[in-house]
Each structure stands twice: as structure tokens, then as C-alpha cells.
Design a protein around this motif. Sequence first.
Motif, mmCIF file in Angstrom:
data_model
loop_
_atom_site.group_PDB
_atom_site.id
_atom_site.type_symbol
_atom_site.label_atom_id
_atom_site.label_comp_id
_atom_site.label_asym_id
_atom_site.label_seq_id
_atom_site.Cartn_x
_atom_site.Cartn_y
_atom_site.Cartn_z
ATOM 1 N N ARG A 32 0.996 -1.209 0.001
ATOM 2 C CA ARG A 32 -0.138 0.123 -0.057
ATOM 3 C C ARG A 32 0.849 0.996 0.007
ATOM 4 N N ALA A 33 2.072 1.366 0.344
ATOM 5 C CA ALA A 33 2.919 2.147 0.559
ATOM 6 C C ALA A 33 3.717 2.634 -0.667
ATOM 7 N N GLY A 34 3.646 1.591 -1.819
ATOM 8 C CA GLY A 34 3.995 1.778 -2.942
ATOM 9 C C GLY A 34 5.367 0.778 -3.057
ATOM 10 N N TRP A 35 5.744 0.245 -2.648
ATOM 11 C CA TRP A 35 6.905 -0.837 -2.583
ATOM 12 C C TRP A 35 6.630 -2.047 -3.298
ATOM 13 N N LEU A 193 -5.633 -16.555 -12.396
ATOM 14 C CA LEU A 193 -6.708 -15.698 -12.149
ATOM 15 C C LEU A 193 -7.334 -15.660 -10.634
ATOM 16 N N ALA A 194 -7.327 -16.917 -10.138
ATOM 17 C CA ALA A 194 -7.812 -17.138 -8.801
ATOM 18 C C ALA A 194 -7.247 -15.988 -7.680
ATOM 19 N N ALA A 195 -5.778 -16.013 -8.069
ATOM 20 C CA ALA A 195 -4.979 -14.986 -6.996
ATOM 21 C C ALA A 195 -5.253 -13.551 -7.431
ATOM 22 N N ILE A 196 -5.408 -13.204 -8.797
ATOM 23 C CA ILE A 196 -5.516 -11.830 -9.171
ATOM 24 C C ILE A 196 -7.027 -11.365 -8.566
ATOM 25 N N ARG A 197 -7.920 -12.265 -8.807
ATOM 26 C CA ARG A 197 -9.355 -11.937 -8.248
ATOM 27 C C ARG A 197 -9.403 -11.757 -6.554
ATOM 28 N N ARG A 198 -8.476 -12.285 -5.997
ATOM 29 C CA ARG A 198 -8.240 -12.249 -4.665
ATOM 30 C C ARG A 198 -7.706 -10.693 -4.111
ATOM 31 N N LEU A 199 -7.389 -10.055 -5.096
ATOM 32 C CA LEU A 199 -6.950 -8.640 -4.755
ATOM 33 C C LEU A 199 -7.767 -7.684 -4.388
ATOM 34 N N SER A 200 -7.695 -6.848 -3.474
ATOM 35 C CA SER A 200 -8.751 -5.842 -3.174
ATOM 36 C C SER A 200 -8.090 -4.693 -2.129
ATOM 37 N N ASP A 201 -8.987 -3.501 -1.682
ATOM 38 C CA ASP A 201 -8.286 -2.580 -0.945
ATOM 39 C C ASP A 201 -7.794 -3.110 0.286
ATOM 40 N N ALA A 202 -8.605 -4.287 0.748
ATOM 41 C CA ALA A 202 -7.673 -4.932 1.983
ATOM 42 C C ALA A 202 -6.608 -5.863 1.693
ATOM 43 N N ARG A 224 -1.782 -4.517 -7.004
ATOM 44 C CA ARG A 224 -2.673 -3.474 -7.614
ATOM 45 C C ARG A 224 -2.447 -2.288 -7.022
ATOM 46 N N ASP A 225 -2.220 -1.350 -8.079
ATOM 47 C CA ASP A 225 -1.951 0.012 -7.833
ATOM 48 C C ASP A 225 -3.642 0.617 -7.354
ATOM 49 N N MET A 226 -3.742 1.129 -5.893
ATOM 50 C CA MET A 226 -4.920 1.417 -5.511
ATOM 51 C C MET A 226 -5.466 2.600 -6.185
ATOM 52 N N GLY A 229 -5.277 1.253 -10.639
ATOM 53 C CA GLY A 229 -6.024 0.093 -10.780
ATOM 54 C C GLY A 229 -5.234 -0.997 -11.619
ATOM 55 N N ARG A 230 -3.823 -0.399 -11.909
ATOM 56 C CA ARG A 230 -3.104 -1.334 -12.709
ATOM 57 C C ARG A 230 -2.445 -2.305 -11.772
ATOM 58 N N LEU A 231 -2.031 -3.554 -12.451
ATOM 59 C CA LEU A 231 -1.297 -4.663 -11.862
ATOM 60 C C LEU A 231 0.135 -4.545 -12.143
#
Length: 380
Positions: A32-35, A193-202, A224-226, A229-231
Amino acid sequence: MTAWQGHDAAQQRALFVLSFRQRDELAAVLSRAGWRVVAARRADGLRQRVAASGTAIAIVDARGAIDAGIAATAELARVAGHGDALLVLVSRGDVGRLGALHDAGATHFLVSPIAGDVLVQAVRSAERHVLRMGGGWHDPAAGAGAPLGWRHDAGRGSLQLTPALAEATGFSETSDPRALLRALGPDGRHTALAAIRRLSDALPATAFAHDLPGLGRVVQHVARDMHSGRLHALVEPLARVGDIGAVVREALGSVRDHAGAVRWLDRRIEAGERPGVRVLAVSGVDPVNRQQGRVVGDTLLRAVERRIEHAVRDAGVARMALARLGGTRFAVLLPHGADAGLEAALAQALARPFVAGSVVVPLGLRQTVALAEPGRMAPR
């Protein structure tokens, strides 16, 4: 700005995190801090994994595992260069062990309880230390550390691979996401695909393992860049973690076996270059296997591998690569033909005796050089 200058900047903000108990929590805070975070729960292949991550900052979370944390810190300190940062997190009850961690090579400390914002500021402090001191487990100028990764913009439908990943897999730098997913096969595609779908704000970052053509077994560390939205992903080859196996890490950051080395050479021939191959045949390992067992022999081979890697890196020849051809034979792949200056460096590196179990053993080295031919590694 080229397509991957932006990624190179992100690569400079890569972090390696070893946490025996809170890997995912630390990865989420730092992502979340950008690393760009490469995170591990086990210390297997630790030095190789940190080097492959392309970072000069490693975090060892020793909370609740102080002895393992001290051992991991000492392992990393053996290969850390001047100016690298090694941040260790410790429990309050283990403050009395800070001296041991300092002696092991830690450069920065945090004592629990550790809030997320405090951790972020500590890592930024470590980052400033690296910038001031010019550190880095990788020195890109020495030919090590070209990033393996990709970036996906769903809005534009674009997928960009780093040059090193494109070269290793045979895909173009600008690829069709669906084509790349098809190349993973049903199991790999489902896992990705399952791993990417797990991505969220949390959960802004995750990791998953699968087989990738051209690289073998890998872990993809995806964030995912909050804001956009890019991965973004860093791809970590696993073929060498815990065992020398059938390959040696390429000096550019990916992995080559014999077939991969042939493809590397063929691409340069097709581009009009005349690449060369320096084959290294190491003798004296078989008696160690017979007398002390395969485990000691494998440890000896890893020591040989490290010396070869260091000699190649110190030679400073741009775009050079390494491959394990099998047994005790290695190859240095040269994009512009033979490099006579490398012969003496390799001979000197392997002339010093090695420690194998309880004895000191000398090893022999025979070097052969040839220009590559299409479709084969010459000489065989």
C-alpha cells in the motif's frame, strides 16, 4: 521515457521480506505504501531470492523466531555489499538479543509493537541509507538485476513485459494477456486468475506459484495500484531455491538450463550477432560424492557456482549469462563472441581450494570456447 523506465524505477523500490509468521500482513502494509514486495515465509535459498528480487533492502521479521532471525540475518550479511540495508523486526522480550543481531549484520531495528506507519517510515529511512551509501545486492551496471516482471492496464487492455521476461519466455514485450494465460496451461491459468481475483483494497498484494515456459517454477508477486488499478508483478524463479538442481541463475536475473541457453543464443544469431560460449568442465567433485555423500557434493557445487557467478559479475561484460549444462558442466554465454579476459578470472576464482564437509579439496577446471551455431550449444 521508454516503456520500462517506469518499471525500473519501481524495481528500485522493491523490497524483500522474510517473515516466519506475518508475511502477508507485512506485504500488504508495504504494498500500500508503494513498494514492490517479494515476501517469503521460509529461509530456503535466502541469498539467491534476495539477489533475484533486485533490491538493496531486506527485512527480516524475527518476532517470535529470534534464533531463526539471527541465522537469516547472518546469511544475508555474508553477501550484502557496503550500503545495503538489513532491517530486523524484534519482539520486546528479545531486546537483549539486539547485540547478537548487530553482530550478525543488521543495519536497522524495530521493536514491537510496530504500527504500520512506523514500519513504513523505518523502511523509508533504510531506503535513504541505501541511496546515500550507493548500496545494492544487485549492481545493474555489472550486468546483474534486469527485472523479470510485467504490468497490466485493464482499461487499455495492455500487458507489458520487461525485456528480461520477454526474452526468457519468448513472448514480445507488448503481449496479448489471453495468449500469455493460455501458455500457462489449465492449472496455471486457474491459479493465476484466482490469485488476481483475491486482490482488493484490504489485500493489495498477493503471490502465487506456477510453471512458466522458459523459466520453470516461479512465484509471481502481484500488486494492484490502488489509484490507477493497474497490476504490477515481479516474477521470482524458484528452480534454484534449496537445491542447485539443473540450472544456474543467469547474471541478468532469470534462469537458464541447456534448452534455455540454446534459445538465448539463437535469438542473438537471428538478430545478426555472433554470440560465443565458454564451457566450464569442473573436475574433482565425483570423489567427494563417493566419499562424503551427495549432500556434501551438492554443497560443494553451490560453492563452485557462487565463485563462477562472482567472477562473471566482476568481469563486467554486458549482457553475459550463465547456464548449468548438467553434472559439473557450466556455460558462460557471451553476446559478442569470445572474451579472452574472462578465462584468467575464472581460472583464478576456481584455483583456490574448497571446503567439502570435513576436508579441503582442490578442483580442476577445463575451459573451451567456441562461437555458437543455430539450434545447438557448441561445443557439447
